[in-house]
Design a protein around this motif. Structure first.
Motif, PDB file in Angstrom:
ATOM      1  N   THR A 136       0.833  -1.209   0.000  1.00 55.78           N
ATOM      2  CA  THR A 136       0.000   0.000   0.000  1.00 55.78           C
ATOM      3  C   THR A 136       0.864   1.254   0.000  1.00 55.78           C
ATOM      4  O   THR A 136       0.596   2.214  -0.731  1.00 55.78           O
ATOM      5  N   ILE A 137       1.918   1.244   0.808  1.00 54.31           N
ATOM      6  CA  ILE A 137       2.811   2.405   0.896  1.00 54.31           C
ATOM      7  C   ILE A 137       3.436   2.696  -0.465  1.00 54.31           C
ATOM      8  O   ILE A 137       3.432   3.837  -0.934  1.00 54.31           O
ATOM      9  N   LYS A 138       3.954   1.665  -1.124  1.00 53.28           N
ATOM     10  CA  LYS A 138       4.582   1.853  -2.438  1.00 53.28           C
ATOM     11  C   LYS A 138       3.560   2.338  -3.465  1.00 53.28           C
ATOM     12  O   LYS A 138       3.858   3.207  -4.288  1.00 53.28           O
ATOM     13  N   LYS A 139       2.338   1.787  -3.405  1.00 59.48           N
ATOM     14  CA  LYS A 139       1.287   2.197  -4.331  1.00 59.48           C
ATOM     15  C   LYS A 139       0.962   3.684  -4.146  1.00 59.48           C
ATOM     16  O   LYS A 139       0.817   4.419  -5.135  1.00 59.48           O
ATOM     17  N   LEU A 140       0.858   4.128  -2.906  1.00 57.76           N
ATOM     18  CA  LEU A 140       0.549   5.538  -2.646  1.00 57.76           C
ATOM     19  C   LEU A 140       1.672   6.458  -3.136  1.00 57.76           C
ATOM     20  O   LEU A 140       1.413   7.531  -3.676  1.00 57.76           O
ATOM     21  N   ILE A 141       2.925   6.031  -2.972  1.00 58.28           N
ATOM     22  CA  ILE A 141       4.057   6.817  -3.482  1.00 58.28           C
ATOM     23  C   ILE A 141       3.937   6.947  -4.999  1.00 58.28           C
ATOM     24  O   ILE A 141       4.016   8.043  -5.553  1.00 58.28           O
TER      25      ILE A 141
END
Length: 104
Positions: free
Chosen positions: A8-13
């Motif tokens: 999720t963190i990578k997707k948001l970045i």
């Protein structure tokens, strides 16, 4: 709100759904790091600690690297955006190495 995990963190970045806290911006300037350094380190990073009980909201510590330099980033979620709370280099005495906390 999505779960706080590395995917999720990578997707948001990658979607541009992130922002820096004022504290994180101050730490970047203080440590002569670029925002791009931090984003690259998150994208190649992994969660090494989680803080589900943080009174400000669940957060986690990500260990990533930029040019082989370890960078620690504390992130959380706010309104479906990633918040980069703080950024630092894991250094003694607080850290023995990039994964091991030292004495206080």
């Amino acid at each position: 709100m999505e779960n706080l995990n590395i995917k999720t963190i990578k997707k948001l970045i990658l979607k541009g759904q992130w922002f820096l806290s004022e504290h994180a911006l101050d730490r970047l300037i203080e440590r002569n790091l670029k925002i791009s350094d931090v984003l690259v380190s998150i994208l190649n990073g992994e969660i090494i600690e989680t803080y589900p009980e943080d009174p400000r909201g669940a957060s986690c510590l990500i260990l990533g690297k930029k040019d082989n330099i370890p960078i620690h980033t504390v992130c959380g979620l706010m309104n479906d955006n990633l918040v980069i709370i703080t950024v630092y280099l894991p250094e003694p005495p607080k850290w023995i190495d990039e994964r091991t906390r030292g004495g206080k």
